[in-house]
Design an enzyme around this catalytic site. Structure first.
Site, PDB file in Angstrom:
ATOM      1  N   PHE B  51       0.856  -1.187   0.000  1.00 45.74           N
ATOM      2  CA  PHE B  51       0.000   0.000   0.000  1.00 45.74           C
ATOM      3  C   PHE B  51       0.893   1.238   0.000  1.00 45.74           C
ATOM      4  O   PHE B  51       1.936   1.250   0.651  1.00 45.74           O
ATOM      5  CB  PHE B  51      -0.897   0.011   1.237  1.00 45.74           C
ATOM      6  N   GLU B  52       0.443   2.292  -0.672  1.00 45.37           N
ATOM      7  CA  GLU B  52       1.335   3.443  -0.863  1.00 45.37           C
ATOM      8  C   GLU B  52       1.667   4.172   0.438  1.00 45.37           C
ATOM      9  O   GLU B  52       2.652   4.902   0.495  1.00 45.37           O
ATOM     10  CB  GLU B  52       0.742   4.408  -1.889  1.00 45.37           C
ATOM     11  N   ASN B  53       0.856   3.973   1.471  1.00 41.09           N
ATOM     12  CA  ASN B  53       1.182   4.617   2.752  1.00 41.09           C
ATOM     13  C   ASN B  53       2.364   3.940   3.439  1.00 41.09           C
ATOM     14  O   ASN B  53       2.924   4.476   4.391  1.00 41.09           O
ATOM     15  CB  ASN B  53      -0.043   4.623   3.678  1.00 41.09           C
TER      16      ASN B  53
END
Lengths: 304, 256
Positions: B51-53
């Site tokens: 996930f990009e976070n």
């Protein structure tokens, strides 16, 4: 050498009108909403906001007239998609004209990382062929000096101040954050001043007990604000879950400029400070956001 | 005819089938997240999600998620790190499949999530987020979106997330490392890309949807695969699984 200040005082000292501020650096969690709301109460103007995706934090600052420029990859409401305040400002100049420097999430991360490392730019293979390079971007395409392949050079971005929300910090600003941290560490290292807003103010021994958990050491931190629930309605792992209805309420009411102002009057300008905001939410609502049974990490042994 | 699933549930099932076992998947929110959870629970138990976070996990979250940063996506994760780590891994070719959505798509799979309309008088959308990075850097990516004529246009007004550009070997000439879009899953059908021209081709129409209806909602003369099929509807088991991940139908629509 305590750096502890009240939220209002920290923002008065370190976030002047016209400042470039990076916040919302961990994406949808740890968003310093209490600080954003206090900037609105203090009627800060002409800010440049920097962040990857801001969720409704940037929306609210824009609707309140605090913002002149946005440097971001995405502005809107993650839960509902729409970006009413952002659109009104960009398309119609309501409540004031807004400029945008378009980025992707990675290019924001690289711009901050370049500043954090003290280099003028960092290269990437992302964004090649994208129109993001043509709308306000300062990035350039250039061939790699070694291989000749095209690269996008993302120039360093050094904000005036970073506002970072964390789970715990000591009075000197040494701080722990857990869960995903997005671009938080780079933002802190890139910025000239760092305001750490913390759920818990702890003894330095707590930080020293687990140095691998440290987001930033205190020598990089300018001010520490002890503000429990300071990220509400965004989630803080181990402290509270995301308060989804707030995002739905903003979505419904920010569809008109008048509705957005009314929301800000009710939830931001009405309450005197964050404590009053929490009192307005009510203890029962806050209690419902508390996580279930603790899920503690296995201890690690730092013995030597 | 009433079907026992919503269009979004069909799209989730179709998206999940794009995920092969042991793939490293860059997961977006909404339907892609549900697709990852579904694939992981069914045919791709070895898939890993980035996930990009900065969250990396190999198991579906144990509670409903509105965002990737919600608590349940962190609890039980394999790794919680910084964005540059997961984006850097994708840039290094370690992500085999990414998912993105868009407001506008064109015949070569270029996506727009930034400005719709003429420059200067355009309607502003939220922007790229990580979409442009996924489209640039993942080994391949799958687009998920609503199929309407105003969204399926000959040429997007603004390329936020590059697909196959002007077609052919455009990506290689442009220097993009990722392979580009491999499929587009819409509310009406499943599309793939011609291996040479890189133009979008209708591969299967969803049950009950005709080619004529799809053409009517597509803003260019649409190519249709010679072996055009019907998209397989979600099985009972898949539906049950989707509904455990989205119990209220928040992302997959009203059905009860």
């Amino acid at each position: 050498m305590s750096k502890v200040l009240t939220l209002a005082e920290a923002l008065r000292r370190h976030v002047p009108d016209g400042a470039t501020v990076v916040l919302g650096t961990a994406l949808e969690c740890l968003i310093p909403f209490a600080a954003a709301h206090e900037l609105i109460r203090q009627r800060r103007r002409e800010l440049t906001l920097v962040g990857p995706i801001s969720d409704i934090c940037f929306e609210q600052l824009i609707a309140a007239g605090c913002v002149r420029r946005i440097v971001a990859a995405w502005v809107g409401n993650v839960q509902h998609g729409a970006a009413y305040a952002f659109r009104r400002a960009l398309e119609q100049g309501i409540p004031c004209p807004l400029e945008i420097e378009d980025h992707s999430n990675f290019s924001i991360a690289l711009a901050l990382e370049a500043a954090a490392q003290g280099v003028p730019y960092l290269p990437t293979r992302s964004l090649l062929g994208s129109d993001l390079l043509s709308t306000g971007s300062r990035a350039r395409v250039a061939p790699c000096p070694f291989t000749g392949v095209p690269l996008v050079l993302v120039p360093a971005l050094a904000p005036d101040v970073a506002i970072l929300h964390v789970q715990r910090a000591d009075a000197a600003g040494n701080c722990h954050a857990w869960g995903p941290t997005g671009v938080s560490a780079a933002a802190g290292k890139a910025s000239r001043a760092v305001i750490v807003v913390t759920e818990e103010l702890v003894d330095p021994a707590v930080i020293r007990s687990d140095p691998n958990r440290t987001l930033l050491p205190g020598f990089l931190v300018t001010a520490v604000v002890h503000q429990p629930w300071g990220a509400h309605p965004s989630p803080v792992q181990g402290h509270y879950n995301r308060d989804h209805p707030v995002y739905a309420d903003w979505h419904a009411r920010s569809a008109s400029a008048e509705g957005a102002v009314a929301w800000l009057d009710e939830w931001v300008r009405g309450p005197r400070d964050h404590s009053a905001y929490l009192a307005k939410l009510g203890q029962a609502r806050l209690d419902r956001l508390r996580p279930g049974a603790a899920k503690l990490a296995e201890p690690v042994d730092y013995a030597c | 005819m009433t079907r026992p699933y919503t269009p979004a549930e069909l799209m989730v099932a179709a998206a999940a089938r794009e995920i092969q076992d042991d793939e490293v998947v860059f997961v977006g929110m909404r339907l892609p997240l549900l697709a990852f959870c579904l694939a992981r629970s069914m045919h791709a138990p070895g898939a890993v999600g980035l996930f990009e976070n900065g969250v990396v996990r190999d198991s579906p979250a144990q509670a409903f998620l509105v965002t990737m940063s919600d608590g349940p996506n962190v609890t039980g994760a394999l790794w919680c790190t910084e964005m540059r780590e997961v984006m850097g891994l994708m840039q290094a070719g370690r992500v085999t499949l990414g998912f993105i959505g868009g407001a506008q798509v064109d015949r070569f799979g270029n996506l727009n999530t930034t400005y719709v309309g003429p420059r200067g008088g355009a309607l502003r959308l939220p922007g790229s987020g990580g979409g442009s990075d996924i489209a640039s850097l993942a080994r391949r990516h799958v687009v998920i979106m609503t199929h309407e004529r105003r969204r399926f246009v000959e040429r997007v007004d603004y390329v936020t997330s590059p697909g196959h550009g002007g077609g052919g070997d455009w990506r290689a000439r442009t220097g993009l490392p990722g392979g580009g879009p491999s499929a587009v899953i819409t509310t009406l059908g499943l599309f793939r890309f011609d291996p040479v021209s890189r133009e979008m081709v209708l591969a299967s129409a969803h049950p009950g949807v005709t080619v004529g209806e799809i053409r009517a909602q597509t803003g260019w003369p649409l190519s249709v695969a010679p072996d055009l099929g019907e998209t397989a509807p979600p099985t009972e088991q898949e539906l049950a699984m989707i509904r455990t991940f989205d119990p209220e139908g928040f992302w997959t629509g009203a059905r009860r």
